[in-house]
Every structure is written in C-alpha cells, then in structure tokens.
Design an enzyme around this catalytic site. Structure first.
Site, PDB file in Angstrom:
ATOM      1  N   GLU A  36       0.850  -1.183   0.000  1.00 27.09           N
ATOM      2  CA  GLU A  36       0.000   0.000   0.000  1.00 27.09           C
ATOM      3  C   GLU A  36       0.893   1.242   0.000  1.00 27.09           C
ATOM      4  O   GLU A  36       2.122   1.143  -0.039  1.00 27.09           O
ATOM      5  CB  GLU A  36      -0.868   0.020   1.262  1.00 27.09           C
ATOM      6  CG  GLU A  36      -1.905  -1.067   1.342  1.00 27.09           C
ATOM      7  CD  GLU A  36      -2.717  -0.935   2.618  1.00 27.09           C
ATOM      8  OE1 GLU A  36      -3.926  -0.694   2.510  1.00 27.09           O
ATOM      9  OE2 GLU A  36      -2.143  -1.062   3.715  1.00 27.09           O
ATOM     10  N   ILE A  37       0.273   2.408   0.131  1.00 26.03           N
ATOM     11  CA  ILE A  37       1.058   3.644   0.144  1.00 26.03           C
ATOM     12  C   ILE A  37       1.836   3.825   1.440  1.00 26.03           C
ATOM     13  O   ILE A  37       2.627   4.761   1.554  1.00 26.03           O
ATOM     14  CB  ILE A  37       0.172   4.879  -0.105  1.00 26.03           C
ATOM     15  CG1 ILE A  37      -0.820   5.097   1.040  1.00 26.03           C
ATOM     16  CG2 ILE A  37      -0.538   4.770  -1.443  1.00 26.03           C
ATOM     17  CD1 ILE A  37      -1.583   6.416   0.946  1.00 26.03           C
ATOM     18  N   TYR A  85       0.778   9.962   1.730  1.00 26.39           N
ATOM     19  CA  TYR A  85       0.183  10.591   0.551  1.00 26.39           C
ATOM     20  C   TYR A  85       1.229  11.347  -0.262  1.00 26.39           C
ATOM     21  O   TYR A  85       1.190  11.338  -1.504  1.00 26.39           O
ATOM     22  CB  TYR A  85      -0.955  11.520   0.956  1.00 26.39           C
ATOM     23  CG  TYR A  85      -2.232  10.795   1.291  1.00 26.39           C
ATOM     24  CD1 TYR A  85      -2.886  10.018   0.331  1.00 26.39           C
ATOM     25  CD2 TYR A  85      -2.780  10.860   2.566  1.00 26.39           C
ATOM     26  CE1 TYR A  85      -4.053   9.336   0.637  1.00 26.39           C
ATOM     27  CE2 TYR A  85      -3.949  10.174   2.885  1.00 26.39           C
ATOM     28  CZ  TYR A  85      -4.586   9.416   1.916  1.00 26.39           C
ATOM     29  OH  TYR A  85      -5.734   8.732   2.224  1.00 26.39           O
ATOM     30  N   CYS A 123      -4.088  -1.232  -2.896  1.00 26.17           N
ATOM     31  CA  CYS A 123      -4.096   0.221  -3.077  1.00 26.17           C
ATOM     32  C   CYS A 123      -3.109   0.602  -4.185  1.00 26.17           C
ATOM     33  O   CYS A 123      -3.346   0.263  -5.351  1.00 26.17           O
ATOM     34  CB  CYS A 123      -3.783   0.888  -1.743  1.00 26.17           C
ATOM     35  SG  CYS A 123      -3.752   2.686  -1.754  1.00 26.17           S
ATOM     36  N   LEU A 124      -2.034   1.284  -3.878  1.00 28.87           N
ATOM     37  CA  LEU A 124      -0.975   1.533  -4.854  1.00 28.87           C
ATOM     38  C   LEU A 124      -0.564   0.221  -5.502  1.00 28.87           C
ATOM     39  O   LEU A 124      -0.433   0.118  -6.728  1.00 28.87           O
ATOM     40  CB  LEU A 124       0.225   2.182  -4.156  1.00 28.87           C
ATOM     41  CG  LEU A 124       1.555   2.207  -4.912  1.00 28.87           C
ATOM     42  CD1 LEU A 124       1.443   3.028  -6.178  1.00 28.87           C
ATOM     43  CD2 LEU A 124       2.664   2.734  -4.014  1.00 28.87           C
ATOM     44  N   ASP A 171     -15.851   2.855  -2.423  1.00 25.26           N
ATOM     45  CA  ASP A 171     -14.505   3.436  -2.441  1.00 25.26           C
ATOM     46  C   ASP A 171     -14.556   4.857  -3.005  1.00 25.26           C
ATOM     47  O   ASP A 171     -14.919   5.059  -4.171  1.00 25.26           O
ATOM     48  CB  ASP A 171     -13.585   2.556  -3.287  1.00 25.26           C
ATOM     49  CG  ASP A 171     -12.116   2.902  -3.142  1.00 25.26           C
ATOM     50  OD1 ASP A 171     -11.806   4.058  -2.787  1.00 25.26           O
ATOM     51  OD2 ASP A 171     -11.271   2.022  -3.390  1.00 25.26           O
ATOM     52  N   HIS A 202     -12.627   1.920   0.543  1.00 20.79           N
ATOM     53  CA  HIS A 202     -11.202   1.700   0.328  1.00 20.79           C
ATOM     54  C   HIS A 202     -10.601   1.024   1.563  1.00 20.79           C
ATOM     55  O   HIS A 202     -11.081   1.196   2.676  1.00 20.79           O
ATOM     56  CB  HIS A 202     -10.504   3.034   0.057  1.00 20.79           C
ATOM     57  CG  HIS A 202      -9.156   2.891  -0.547  1.00 20.79           C
ATOM     58  ND1 HIS A 202      -8.969   2.473  -1.849  1.00 20.79           N
ATOM     59  CD2 HIS A 202      -7.917   3.096  -0.041  1.00 20.79           C
ATOM     60  CE1 HIS A 202      -7.679   2.441  -2.106  1.00 20.79           C
ATOM     61  NE2 HIS A 202      -7.015   2.805  -1.017  1.00 20.79           N
TER      62      HIS A 202
END
Length: 236
Positions: A36-37, A85, A123-124, A171, A202
C-alpha cells in the site's frame, strides 16, 4: 520464517530491500506482495506471514526505496498518513513496475521456489498488480482496491495471464463513472475478473483500517486463495 536484509537489483542498477517469508515445505509457489502507500509496514508483514501459513513463499519488496528506504507507516496516525500521501504522489509507477519485475525474477529463481510466481497488491500495489499483469511478468495477479485502473484500460488486451481484482463499492477513490469504465473495460478480456463489494470502501481488507469490513475481507481473501491455488500444482 521471515527474513530481512535481502537486497534485489532492479533493471537500472538500483537496489532495494525486501521482506521474505519461506514456508515449512519447499519448493512452493512465491507470492510477491506490492505494498500500500504506507510502505512495508505491519499489515504487509501480516500478509507475508498469512501467505506463508497457507503454504506459499512470499517476497514483499520495498517499493519506496527510491524515495525513502525502509518506510513503514501507521495508517492510523494522521501525520504518517500525510507522509504516505506525499510519497504516493511522488511515486514513479514505471519504476515501480520495473522493481516488481526484478522482485519477481528474484523470487522465481530462489531455492524455495517451484518456479511459479503470483502477485498480490493493495491500493498503490493494486494498481501496480494490473500493470504487472499487462507486462506478463507473473503467472497470476490479484489486486485489492487499485486506484486509477480506469486510466489504464488501454492495456486490457495486453493481459495474457489470469488476474483478479477486488474493489469496494463505496470506495471514494473509485466514483460511479470509474466503476462503470473498469467493469466494462475488464469485461473485454476473459482473463480479467473484478468483484465489487457493495458494502465496502477503500482499504476494506486491511485489518487495522477504520474501513475494515470483515465479511468483505473474508470473501475476498477466500477468492484470492482459490484463485492462487493452481500455482500449487506440480503441472507446468
């Protein structure tokens, strides 16, 4: 068993670390995990351990190594979320795909590997899972709530191996028009599957998330295991 201190060389000479989990019985298929991020954090470690318990080897590369090596952020901490972020906004997707290809190549040739490699991304990493699938690097790919998939639909015909995607119906990163585009676009390639979990938003599968939806996560994870099961086969 979890191992750190692994170093993998990418396509351009860049090196990055990875968390590796090896199962009790080998050889086994290897699952590369796209983060993920928040980096290779507690949830990524939990995912590696879970896959090892299911009889897979797992490799989770540090995809932020080009920006901030060793990043492991807590999604519940507001300041760390802001940091995540910023890292995400500056992330080079093309380089990320290249680094994942290097991790896949590394995984495929380890002594604990049966030669078959899958990828699971969140996610990412869910977006990267689609891009990696379009490159043909893995035998099977799974993506959770990938962001920006509707912008990559021109690559749908390039997917040559099975790929499965889990998306939250609520999401906020995937508004209704994007959902329609993804559903229709993925429908043009029979190797692509997408499931929408209407009650979920999400990060619905991350156990520590305020948006965690146990029923949706359990169903998505069950589908993931069923989808990855052919990698366990001894057939080529």
């Amino acid at each position: 068993m979890l191992t750190e201190g692994i170093s993998i060389q990418s396509y351009d000479g860049h090196t990055f670390g990875a968390l590796v989990g090896s199962p009790a019985k080998a050889p086994a298929p290897v699952i590369v995990i796209a983060q993920e991020i928040f980096g290779v954090n507690a949830f990524m470690r939990e995912t590696v351990s879970w896959l090892v318990d299911q009889g897979y080897a797992a490799v989770c590369p540090d995809l932020y190594a080009r920006q901030a090596p060793g990043t492991a952020l807590d999604p519940q901490d507001e300041r760390q979320r802001e940091q995540a972020y910023k890292l995400w906004q500056a992330f080079d997707m093309e380089a990320g795909v290249g680094d994942l290809e290097a991790a896949i190549r590394y995984a495929r040739h380890q002594p604990y590997s049966n030669g078959k490699v899958g990828l699971v991304g969140y996610c990412l990493g869910g977006a990267l899972a689609f891009l990696v699938a379009a490159k043909g690097y893995v035998d099977r790919a799974v993506g959770y709530y990938g962001v920006g998939l509707e912008k990559q639909l021109k690559k749908v015909p390039e997917v040559k191996h099975p790929a499965l995607f889990h998306m939250g119906g609520q999401d906020h990163f995937v508004p209704a028009p994007s959902r329609q585009l993804i559903t229709e676009g993925f429908g043009a390639n029979p190797l692509l599957q997408v499931h929408w979990y209407e009650e979920a938003g999400h990060s619905f599968a991350r156990t520590s998330s305020s948006g965690y939806v146990a029923s949706a996560a359990a169903l998505a994870n069950e589908r993931r295991l069923d989808f990855l099961a052919p990698l366990q086969s001894k057939k080529p």
